[in-house]
Design an enzyme around this catalytic site. Structure first.
Site, short mmCIF file in Angstrom:
data_model
loop_
_atom_site.label_atom_id
_atom_site.label_comp_id
_atom_site.label_asym_id
_atom_site.label_seq_id
_atom_site.Cartn_x
_atom_site.Cartn_y
_atom_site.Cartn_z
N LYS A 1 0.80 -1.24 0.00
CA LYS A 1 0.00 0.00 0.00
C LYS A 1 0.83 1.28 0.00
CE LYS A 1 -3.90 -2.20 2.25
NZ LYS A 1 -4.95 -2.09 3.27
N ASP A 57 -9.73 2.58 2.03
CA ASP A 57 -9.69 2.01 3.39
C ASP A 57 -10.16 3.00 4.45
OD1 ASP A 57 -8.61 -0.50 2.79
OD2 ASP A 57 -6.55 0.21 2.95
#
Ligand code: ATR
Length: 306
Positions: free
Chosen positions: A77, A132
């Site tokens: 990420k 997220d």
């Protein structure tokens, strides 16, 4: 709800994937494929084990193969940030990319996700998003029935997930934020960043000196049954919180959540966060509203076998 039957794979099937290492236990393929099937879309989602040193190669390969989108999980990420051609505000603001949208120019010269176009001509670019952070806030509301705005929050962990959570909660307008991390210097660095970017939030490191509405676990403690609790409950008893949220979704009940339930706290695991980040990616790629209940059912069945 039973997902509808998949359309057979054809020469027109559109493809998405999740890249991670390890990836074998990912529940994302079950969730997304149930979503595609429910909407009758000729799309499929696969999981690919990609080592960090191969991430760029894998992204370029997916782009060349005409993939519509990719999700990124541990350990990609942060690594993906400089690899993107364009960063959505969400990725810049929360400092991580978990969703890549491949885009091409439409006949009017506008960059549009390739999954929303029939014919792709010209170059394809990678746009990095973060779905997220919003998913956490949504899951706290839906699954704990606690409004983060104005709340006092104890956040456990200051790694990648903890940092994004802290920044997003600060942006949501929590009143107080306590950051607790094994490596105290990382909690302090994050507290300094929040103090600068969100001066209205009272941010401190260490244990709270008052009750809190929410405790959020963003550490990896609880993934293994032998893990200690991520919080010294002798110094800060769980009953001082209204709700305890664990970003971990497997096991369904971590030792932290069990202990919290036993003293009467509201509890929720990270399934809702996984669902909402996936639903947002689904919509970015397909342009369709995600069939949340079908995706949730597939996720729960994949994760917990019921
Ligand atoms: P992620 O991207 O999932 O957040 P990470 O950046 O490696 O992964 O962060 C893991 C988090 O779990 C960190 O807060 C880490 O604490 P440190 O910053 O001190 O490393 C925490 N963590 C991992 N193992 C731990 C352990 N055994 N005890 C306490 N905290 C731990």
């Amino acid at each position: 709800m039973t997902p509808s039957a998949h359309r057979p794979i054809s020469a027109q099937t559109r493809l998405c994937a999740v890249f991670g290492a390890p990836i074998r236990h990912s529940a994302s393929p079950a969730m997304h494929n149930a979503g595609f099937a429910t909407l009758g879309l000729d799309w499929r989602y696969v999981a690919c084990e990609v080592a960090p040193e191969r991430l760029m190669e894998a992204l370029v390969g997916a782009r060349s193969l005409g993939f519509c989108g990719v999700n990124l999980t541990v350990p990609h990420k942060l690594l993906a940030l400089p690899m993107m051609d364009v960063l959505d505000d969400s990725a810049t603001t929360w400092g991580a990319v978990n969703t890549v949208v491949f885009e091409a120019e439409d006949p009017e010269g506008m960059w549009v996700p390739v999954g929303r176009q029939r014919e792709i001509r010209g170059p394809v670019r990678m746009r990095g998003h973060n779905t997220d952070a919003d998913a956490l806030v949504q899951s706290l509301r839906d699954d704990l029935a606690i409004e983060p705005r104005g709340a006092r929050v104890l956040l456990l962990g200051a790694g990648g997930a903890g940092r994004a959570a802290a920044l997003r909660l600060a942006d949501e307008g929590v009143n107080n934020l306590w950051l607790l991390n094994r490596t105290e210097s990382k909690a302090q660095e994050l507290a300094d960043e929040i103090a600068e970017r969100f001066p209205a939030v009272e941010v401190q490191t260490g244990l709270p000196d008052s009750d809190v509405e929410i405790i959020v676990n963003a550490t990896s403690l609880g993934l293994k049954s032998t893990d200690p609790l991520p919080l010294p409950t002798d110094l800060y008893p769980l009953r001082r919180a209204d709700g305890v949220y664990d970003m971990i979704y497997r096991p369904a009940e971590t030792p932290l959540l069990r202990a919290a339930r036993e003293v009467g706290c509201r509890t929720a695991n990270g399934t809702g966060m996984l669902l909402h980040q996936g639903a947002a990616a689904f919509t970015l790629w397909t342009g369709c509203a995600a069939p949340l209940e079908a995706m949730r059912a597939a996720l729960v069945s994949e994760l917990h076998g019921h």
